[in-house]
Each structure stands twice: as C-alpha cells, then as structure tokens.
Design a protein around this motif. Structure first.
Motif, PDB file in Angstrom:
ATOM      1  N   UNK A 657     -23.847  42.250 -10.264  1.00 34.33           N
ATOM      2  CA  UNK A 657     -22.552  42.012 -10.904  1.00 34.33           C
ATOM      3  C   UNK A 657     -22.623  40.972 -12.027  1.00 34.33           C
ATOM      4  N   UNK A 658     -23.853  40.645 -12.505  1.00 32.00           N
ATOM      5  CA  UNK A 658     -23.988  39.659 -13.580  1.00 32.00           C
ATOM      6  C   UNK A 658     -23.901  38.230 -13.094  1.00 32.00           C
ATOM      7  N   UNK A 659     -24.138  38.003 -11.788  1.00 29.54           N
ATOM      8  CA  UNK A 659     -23.935  36.672 -11.217  1.00 29.54           C
ATOM      9  C   UNK A 659     -24.945  35.639 -11.722  1.00 29.54           C
ATOM     10  N   UNK A 660     -26.108  36.102 -12.253  1.00 29.75           N
ATOM     11  CA  UNK A 660     -27.089  35.142 -12.774  1.00 29.75           C
ATOM     12  C   UNK A 660     -26.684  34.555 -14.125  1.00 29.75           C
ATOM     13  N   UNK A 661     -25.611  35.059 -14.690  1.00 32.63           N
ATOM     14  CA  UNK A 661     -25.148  34.552 -15.979  1.00 32.63           C
ATOM     15  C   UNK A 661     -24.913  33.050 -15.924  1.00 32.63           C
ATOM     16  N   UNK A 662     -24.393  32.566 -14.791  1.00 35.57           N
ATOM     17  CA  UNK A 662     -24.094  31.149 -14.643  1.00 35.57           C
ATOM     18  C   UNK A 662     -25.374  30.305 -14.589  1.00 35.57           C
ATOM     19  N   UNK A 663     -26.487  30.935 -14.195  1.00 38.60           N
ATOM     20  CA  UNK A 663     -27.750  30.197 -14.051  1.00 38.60           C
ATOM     21  C   UNK A 663     -28.728  30.444 -15.204  1.00 38.60           C
ATOM     22  N   UNK A 664     -28.335  31.219 -16.233  1.00 36.34           N
ATOM     23  CA  UNK A 664     -29.274  31.598 -17.282  1.00 36.34           C
ATOM     24  C   UNK A 664     -29.903  30.356 -17.925  1.00 36.34           C
ATOM     25  N   UNK A 665     -31.218  30.422 -18.033  1.00 36.68           N
ATOM     26  CA  UNK A 665     -32.010  29.395 -18.714  1.00 36.68           C
ATOM     27  C   UNK A 665     -31.850  28.004 -18.110  1.00 36.68           C
ATOM     28  N   UNK A 666     -31.470  27.916 -16.815  1.00 40.87           N
ATOM     29  CA  UNK A 666     -31.406  26.616 -16.146  1.00 40.87           C
ATOM     30  C   UNK A 666     -32.671  26.413 -15.319  1.00 40.87           C
ATOM     31  N   UNK A 667     -33.010  25.140 -15.045  1.00 42.18           N
ATOM     32  CA  UNK A 667     -34.191  24.803 -14.255  1.00 42.18           C
ATOM     33  C   UNK A 667     -33.762  23.933 -13.069  1.00 42.18           C
ATOM     34  N   UNK A 668     -34.451  24.107 -11.943  1.00 33.78           N
ATOM     35  CA  UNK A 668     -34.110  23.392 -10.715  1.00 33.78           C
ATOM     36  C   UNK A 668     -35.405  22.944 -10.045  1.00 33.78           C
ATOM     37  N   UNK A 669     -35.392  21.759  -9.462  1.00 27.05           N
ATOM     38  CA  UNK A 669     -36.627  21.207  -8.908  1.00 27.05           C
ATOM     39  C   UNK A 669     -36.389  20.593  -7.531  1.00 27.05           C
ATOM     40  N   UNK A 670     -37.500  20.436  -6.792  1.00 31.84           N
ATOM     41  CA  UNK A 670     -37.476  19.812  -5.474  1.00 31.84           C
ATOM     42  C   UNK A 670     -38.829  19.145  -5.257  1.00 31.84           C
ATOM     43  N   UNK A 671     -38.819  17.998  -4.598  1.00 34.13           N
ATOM     44  CA  UNK A 671     -40.059  17.310  -4.252  1.00 34.13           C
ATOM     45  C   UNK A 671     -40.504  17.735  -2.859  1.00 34.13           C
ATOM     46  N   UNK A 672     -41.800  17.945  -2.724  1.00 32.16           N
ATOM     47  CA  UNK A 672     -42.370  18.292  -1.421  1.00 32.16           C
ATOM     48  C   UNK A 672     -43.799  17.777  -1.387  1.00 32.16           C
ATOM     49  N   UNK A 673     -44.079  16.867  -0.472  1.00 33.57           N
ATOM     50  CA  UNK A 673     -45.398  16.259  -0.418  1.00 33.57           C
ATOM     51  C   UNK A 673     -45.634  15.429  -1.660  1.00 33.57           C
ATOM     52  N   UNK A 674     -46.758  15.652  -2.323  1.00 35.14           N
ATOM     53  CA  UNK A 674     -47.083  14.883  -3.527  1.00 35.14           C
ATOM     54  C   UNK A 674     -46.741  15.648  -4.813  1.00 35.14           C
ATOM     55  N   UNK A 675     -45.984  16.748  -4.659  1.00 38.44           N
ATOM     56  CA  UNK A 675     -45.684  17.579  -5.821  1.00 38.44           C
ATOM     57  C   UNK A 675     -44.183  17.677  -6.080  1.00 38.44           C
ATOM     58  N   UNK A 676     -43.869  18.001  -7.330  1.00 40.62           N
ATOM     59  CA  UNK A 676     -42.528  18.408  -7.736  1.00 40.62           C
ATOM     60  C   UNK A 676     -42.615  19.871  -8.150  1.00 40.62           C
ATOM     61  N   UNK A 677     -41.767  20.695  -7.561  1.00 34.63           N
ATOM     62  CA  UNK A 677     -41.751  22.122  -7.882  1.00 34.63           C
ATOM     63  C   UNK A 677     -40.505  22.405  -8.727  1.00 34.63           C
ATOM     64  N   UNK A 678     -40.682  23.148  -9.796  1.00 37.54           N
ATOM     65  CA  UNK A 678     -39.567  23.476 -10.687  1.00 37.54           C
ATOM     66  C   UNK A 678     -39.558  24.978 -10.951  1.00 37.54           C
ATOM     67  N   UNK A 679     -38.384  25.571 -10.855  1.00 40.96           N
ATOM     68  CA  UNK A 679     -38.210  26.981 -11.193  1.00 40.96           C
ATOM     69  C   UNK A 679     -37.155  27.087 -12.282  1.00 40.96           C
ATOM     70  N   UNK A 680     -37.446  27.873 -13.300  1.00 37.17           N
ATOM     71  CA  UNK A 680     -36.529  28.062 -14.419  1.00 37.17           C
ATOM     72  C   UNK A 680     -36.114  29.531 -14.470  1.00 37.17           C
ATOM     73  N   UNK A 681     -34.811  29.767 -14.416  1.00 34.77           N
ATOM     74  CA  UNK A 681     -34.298  31.135 -14.454  1.00 34.77           C
ATOM     75  C   UNK A 681     -34.602  31.740 -15.819  1.00 34.77           C
ATOM     76  N   UNK A 682     -35.244  32.892 -15.834  1.00 33.33           N
ATOM     77  CA  UNK A 682     -35.719  33.597 -17.022  1.00 33.33           C
ATOM     78  C   UNK A 682     -36.897  32.871 -17.687  1.00 33.33           C
ATOM     79  N   UNK A 683     -37.445  31.851 -17.009  1.00 34.94           N
ATOM     80  CA  UNK A 683     -38.569  31.100 -17.567  1.00 34.94           C
ATOM     81  C   UNK A 683     -39.752  31.080 -16.625  1.00 34.94           C
ATOM     82  N   UNK A 684     -40.309  29.911 -16.382  1.00 35.95           N
ATOM     83  CA  UNK A 684     -41.499  29.771 -15.560  1.00 35.95           C
ATOM     84  C   UNK A 684     -41.227  28.945 -14.312  1.00 35.95           C
TER      85      UNK A 684
END
Length: 775
Positions: A657-684
């Motif tokens: 239904x186009x629900x990802x429109x609100x998240x387009x080109x946004x990035x989100x991250x979380x720390x776990x152990x000694x790393x930071x993980x980041x996911x970017x919608x439509x990116x890497x």
C-alpha cells in the motif's frame, strides 16, 4: 557393584505405589498429538508402548504411569479432578481469569502453576497473584493498543501522502513525455534539412579544394611548382611524398598540438580536405586502409561531412586522443575510372581538366610486390630526408653530453697539511672553472629539443606509413582527379602552420631539382654548408615562387654562422668541453617556428581559408539541432529520474500500500556488542566499530520488502561484502508495530554472515497486527 543408574532406578521405584508386576496389556486413551483442526480420538496402544518413556496419551498419561514422561514435573497421573469431567472435544485447558492463556492438558496437575490463580493445579498449593499479573497484562495490552492507534494513524497518513505524491509524479511524467514527443517531432523535421545542408557544404568544399588544381596557376599551387597545365615540373610524386612526411616532422617539432597519440594532425586534416578517409584497420601488409569519399553516395558524403564538421569545429582530435580502435570500412580495389567517379561525380566539376600522367610517373607510383617490409620502407623514407640526418647529428652529440657528469669537488687542505708541497702546487695547472648549475640548465635545454625531435619523428613515421599505403593502393589513371598527392601537399602546407622559412627549407631539401646531397658519398664529410641546396636560393623556370625564395634568403642569413661541414659528433668529449648554453643551431639543429598573420603562406591561403569555414545555412541548422538535442537530452534525464523515484521496474519498491514512503531514504542504527549496525531504506546495510563514523563492512544493498501471510514484514539487503571463505553478507529486518517512531531494537547473526534485526515502526501497525494482537 550395582551401577549408579540402577541405584537411581531402585530409589525411584521405592517411592512409587505398589504396582502389578504382571505383563501390561493393551490400553486405550484419548490422544491430542494431531493438528489443531483434528478432533481428539481414542487410540489403542500395544504393550510395547506402555511405560516406554514416550507420552502417547498426553491428556491422561495412562501409558506412562511409571516413567512420568507425560508430566511437566513429578509423576503425572492424569488431569486430576478434571478427569471425571474430561471432554475429548476440548483440546486445551483455559485459565478462568486469563482467557488468552490456553494450556495443553499435559500441563494440568503437573506441579507447575501456570494460571495466575492456580486453577490448573488441584493440589491447592498455588498462590493467587492474579491482581498483579492481570494488571501487568492490562498495562502491556494498553500500551500495545496505544502504540497501534498512534502508529496506524501515522501509517494511514503516510499512505495518503504516498497516493497524492504518486498522483503528482504521474502527472509530471505525462507532461514530460508529451513535451518529449513534441521535441522529437520537431527534431525529426530537421533531419532532411540537415542532410541537405551537409551535402551542399561538402560539394562546395570540394570545389574550393579542387580549385587549387585549375589550369590557372595561383600563389598556392606555385608553392609546389604546378604549371598552367596542372603538372608539377620540379617535384615528382616521390618528392611530394617526402615533402609531406617532412612537414609532419617539422610541424610535430614545432607544436605539441600537431601530434596526438603519435598521429600527425596536419596529415589527417589534409587527407580529410581532399576526400581521403583513413580507417584504423590495416590490410594484410600492416598498412592502414583508406577510401575516397564518393559524391554520388549520400552515405559516403554524410560520413565525410561529419569529419569535415569536426575539423572545422576543432574537435577532430578528440577521438584520436581517446586512443581507441574502431572498425573502419574495408578498402576497395579501384579500376581506372573509379577515382573520377567517386570523387568528382558532380557534373558541375566537369570543367576541371586532368593532368598528364606519363608512363614513367605511373611506374614510379607503383610499389614493387614482395619488396621490403613496411617498417623497412618507413625507415628508408625517414633516412632519405636531409633534415632527418641533421637531427641525427644533434642526437648523437646530445647523447654524449647527457652522459657527462660534473667533476667531484675536492676539499681544500687544512692549514699545516703537508700532503702536497708548495713546489708541487706551483707546478700543477689551475683547475678549470666549472658551474654545475650551468650544466644542468644546458642539459634541460638539450632534453627539450630531444623531446621535440622525438615527437617530430613519431609524427613523420605516422605520415610515412600512410603515404606508403596511399602510394601502393591509389588508382593511377589519366581520368583521375588532378594529382591527389599535389592536393595533399598543398593542404599539408596549410595545416602544418609552420612559417614560410621552414616551408622553403622543406621544398629545397626534398625537391630533386635542388638537392645537392643526392650523389654525395656518406663516408666523406663535405666542407659545404648543410643547406648548400638552399643557400643561396636558386630558381628554375619560375620555381619556387618569389615568396619562397625570399623566405629562403632570410633563413640563409639566419644560419650564416652555422657550423659548416660538421657531419659527426665530437670525439673524446670531456666535461670541460660542455657548452654553458645551447643556442639555436647547435650542431645544425634549428627548431621550426609557427607562422604569423603576416606570413607569406598565410596570405597565400587567405582566400580559401574563409571559403572553407562552416556556411551559415549549415551552422544555423546545426545550432537549432544542437539546441533541440540538448533539450531532448535534459528532458530524458528528468523522465528517467521521475521513473526511478516512482520505483522504475520495481512495482513493490514502496511496499504494501506504499507504506515504505514514510521511511524512504532513512537510516536506522542499533549497537550490539562492539559494533554499530545501520540499515538504510533503499540504500545499504553496514556494520561499523562503535565510534567509527564512515566506512565499515557492507552487509548488502537494498533489495525488497516481503510480507508473509501472517502480515509480518521482512526488509532485505543482499550482495554485501563476501565473507572470508564464506558467502556474501546479507541482512534482513523483521518489522512489528512500534507507535510513532521507527527504530532498530536488536541485532543477531544466526548464520555466518547472515544478519537479522528486529524493528518497531508505524508501518507494522495494520489490520494484521490488530487481528493478531488486539482482538
């Protein structure tokens, strides 16, 4: 001694009630080991399945009365007080105060309190803590409900924005496509006009170039001794070929712009002027192929026109500078009439009279089959050039000079040093004064001139190879156009851009009419000037014209002090002989100079130069076409961007239904152990060390969003950096309803180089979530 397992078994059996030791018989019991949609039914168990440690009767435990396999803890003997009221159609026990908590009957009376009020255990040992449990459940349920209400509104608003945005984008796209259709229609209407303008331009240019060989002699044709009958009496075809090669060498020495990737630019341009189109392909002998422009073929004319236009616009060298090979057309075998038909098919050019080609000249133009190799012929051509031999003398002397190094500086003896007596010092000659800085400056000057000479040699080799191909493959016919070698030489004079003095030197040192070194013994060193064939300038039956003899006189005056008779490099060269300066004329080498506006050659070509410029009609059509092409290119770029933004070929880019429109080109991250993980919608998706701002390990690029039948959304990234000795990295995010905010909650690596994250987001607050969690 009894084993420990036997002792444990005996101890366990001692606490059991007295049981019959007779062999067990077959029993029947209700079983619930069936899919939830199947009714509970009675099963018959043989003696072998009684007390075998596997619970076949989970509702009453009748098959495992001695092992306790059916109980959650302790020995379970069925459902206690519920056994009497057991309803086989009901598969689960429901806690009275917790309707959502359904227990398998094997968990009833198993000694574990599952219901908050202990209703699943008839022993009465459970405490009633429903107030606390139900309060926490109500709070959690209330939070889930509140998050859902907030998230679902945000999701609904986002979908509405997406629908409006997509509608606007479609309107823009339609408008752009309509404009593109309009521009392309306007552009196609110019194609025929452009074709006509190019053909007219080529025909007019051919007339101008060919006018040099009209029977009426002028200041241009007289440069190479063409008489009123269109025949050169003082420069044979072989002379002209050497003259052309020499002009490539001189122009290459004079300017970097005249040599591109080893190509002689003036030769390429002169070839285009007279309708010769060279190919990057070579024939079986390694010679470059060519073909003559055919005025009767629109395709040939238009192909030729593109080369002429590039030349006029000064862009003809751009393709050469890329140094890439293209597939050219194959050369053709010409019969006697081909040359005339191909180049002069236009009836308006019938008034041009052909020159007289003698039998001896025909024989001179033909190459002997199975003769020397192309490289040998090229070397022979270069060695035959008088100025090439002069360059060789300078190179020999320069090579010896460059090998010399400054002498080591000796330290002055300290006072009282008795190593050398006063008498010995007086007998020694004083050390010569030597300036290392002057030597370095002289070497720099030598290297610059050597660089110019090498550039000229490369250009001359290019011309020689093409001249050999032209001499071998050009048609020889009395019906051919006025000698194309004459035309090529004339256009070379124009495009070489070297001054009249250097043109005069080229004429006097290549024309057999004047060359005095033809019969010289190369083993002897003549005492005459290296320019004896030119100085003082000679004239035979009006050749060369006055403009050339005047230029030759000036050149002779410039070189009056040249080292006459020097034909070998200096022997036993000593560092003390190193010249402090390298002046013009050192070892007979003079650098060619570019011509100026007042030069006699410039004036001779002034009439044709203006006629060869781009005509207004073609310029106007090209300007309009170029403007339209740019507009078309720009609007195509805009259309491509709109289509990419809308998803392009990926109809599921924006998800359900186009629900990802609100998240387009946004990035989100979380720390776990000694790393930071980041996911970017439509990116890497990326893994970085904590504190690292950029870079990191690529876990994959955005691929898609998938939705299961249960409404669970999974975002996926694939084709990340390859693991050592493993697969390429990938990542996926499992999404659930999260209220007003999108955030990553957890990160895990369940398999090597496969990363799984959980995320809360408003996009998960839909009807699936409500049905599964709130109803």
């Amino acid at each position: 001694m009894a084993s420990s397992s036997a002792l444990l078994t005996a101890l366990f059996l001692s606490h059991l009630p007295t049981l019959s030791l007779s062999a067990p018989e077959s029993i029947q019991c209700p079983s619930a080991w069936f899919p939830s949609s199947s009714p509970i039914r009675l099963i018959t168990l043989p003696p072998s399945k009684i007390n075998d440690g596997y619970c076949d009767c989970p509702l009453d435990g009748a098959d495992e009365t001695t092992t306790g396999a059916c109980s959650g803890s302790n020995l379970w003997a069925g459902v206690g007080s519920f056994k009497d009221n057991f309803d086989s159609s009901v598969k689960y026990f429901v806690c009275p105060q917790q309707p959502s908590l359904q227990l398998a009957y094997s968990r009833v009376d198993d000694g574990i309190c599952d219901c908050c009020d202990g209703a699943d255990e008839t022993s009465g040992t459970c405490q009633d803590n429903c107030d606390e449990v139900l309060a926490a459940e109500r709070a959690a349920r209330a939070k889930v409900k509140a998050d859902y209400e907030i998230g679902s509104k945000i999701r609904y608003d986002s979908i509405a924005q997406y629908i409006n945005w997509m509608g606007e984008m479609k309107v823009q796209l339609e408008l752009k496509e309509m404009k593109l259709t309009e521009l392309e229609g306007e552009r196609s209407g110019l194609d025929e006009e452009m074709k006509e303008a190019k053909i007219e331009f080529v025909q007019n240019r051919v007339r101008v170039v060919m006018s040099h060989m009209m029977t009426k002699i002028d200041s241009v044709t007289s440069l190479i001794g063409v008489n009123r009958e269109g025949v050169s009496e003082h420069m044979s075809v072989d002379d002209l070929s050497s003259f052309i090669i020499l002009l490539c060498m001189l122009s290459g020495e004079g300017s970097n712009d005249h040599v591109v990737n080893g190509r002689c630019v003036p030769f390429d341009r002169a070839s285009i002027d007279i309708g010769i189109m060279w190919s990057d392909d070579v024939d079986g002998d390694g010679l470059p192929k060519f073909e003559y422009m055919n005025l009767e073929s629109d395709e040939s004319v238009l192909q030729y026109a593109e080369k002429i236009i590039a030349l006029v616009k000064g862009k003809d060298t751009e393709e050469w500078s890329k140094n890439k090979t293209t597939n050219g057309k194959k050369s053709r075998d010409y019969d006697d009439d081909d040359m005339n038909r191909d180049f002069l098919a236009d009836e308006d050019l019938d008034d041009i009279e052909p020159d007289d080609v003698s039998e001896s000249q025909k024989d001179e133009e033909k190459e002997v089959e199975n003769g020397p190799s192309v490289d040998e012929m090229v070397d022979s051509r270069l060695k035959s050039l008088h100025l090439s031999r002069i360059r060789g003398l300078f190179k020999e002397q320069a090579d010896m000079l460059l090998k010399l190094t400054p002498p080591a500086v000796e330290e002055e003896p300290e006072e009282g040093d008795e190593a050398a007596s006063t008498d010995e010092t007086e007998d020694e000659e004083p050390a010569p004064a030597f300036d290392p800085a002057a030597m370095n400056m002289a070497k720099s000057a030598i290297n610059k001139r050597l660089s110019s000479i090498r550039r000229g040699e490369a250009s001359a080799k290019f011309a020689a190879r093409h001249i050999i191909s032209l001499m071998r493959n050009r048609p020889v016919s009395t019906h051919s156009i006025p000698n194309d070698m004459h035309l090529l030489a004339l256009r070379m004079i124009h495009h070489s851009q070297i001054r009249a003095e250097d043109i005069a030197e080229a004429i006097y040192t290549t024309s057999t009419t004047f060359r005095s070194d033809l019969d010289a013994d190369p083993a002897t060193c003549p005492a005459t000037s290296p320019w004896s064939s030119m100085c003082p300038p000679k004239v035979y039956t009006g050749f060369p014209p006055e403009s050339i003899t005047n230029a030759a006189t000036r050149l002779c005056n410039e070189r009056a002090d040249a080292m006459s008779g020097v034909c070998t490099a200096q022997e036993n060269l000593d560092v003390n002989d190193f010249p402090t300066t390298i002046n013009e004329g050192y070892y007979n080498y003079y650098s060619p100079k570019e011509r100026g506006e007042s030069d006699e050659i410039t004036e001779a070509f002034s009439r044709t130069t203006s006629l060869l410029n781009m005509p207004y009609k073609l310029s106007s059509v090209m300007f309009t076409t170029g403007k339209l092409d740019k507009q078309i290119g720009d609007i195509k770029t805009e259309i491509d961007k709109l289509q990419r933004d809308m998803g392009g070929d990926d109809a599921n880019k924006f998800g359900f239904e186009g629900e990802l429109f609100i998240l387009r080109d946004t990035c989100h991250s979380v720390e776990s152990g000694k790393y930071v993980y980041e996911v970017c919608i439509f990116g890497e998706a990326t893994q970085r060390d904590i504190g690292q701002k950029q870079g990191g390990t690529n876990l994959g690029r955005w691929q898609t969003m998938q939705m299961g039948d249960d409404g669970v959304r999974t975002l996926k990234w694939t084709d990340g950096t390859k693991c050592w000795n493993g697969p390429q990295r990938s990542a996926e995010v499992v999404v659930t309803c999260g209220g007003s905010e999108t955030k990553l909650l957890t990160a895990d690596e369940p398999e090597t180089c496969r990363y799984v994250f959980t995320m809360e987001s408003p996009i998960g607050c839909d009807g699936f979530f409500k049905a599964n969690n709130l109803l």
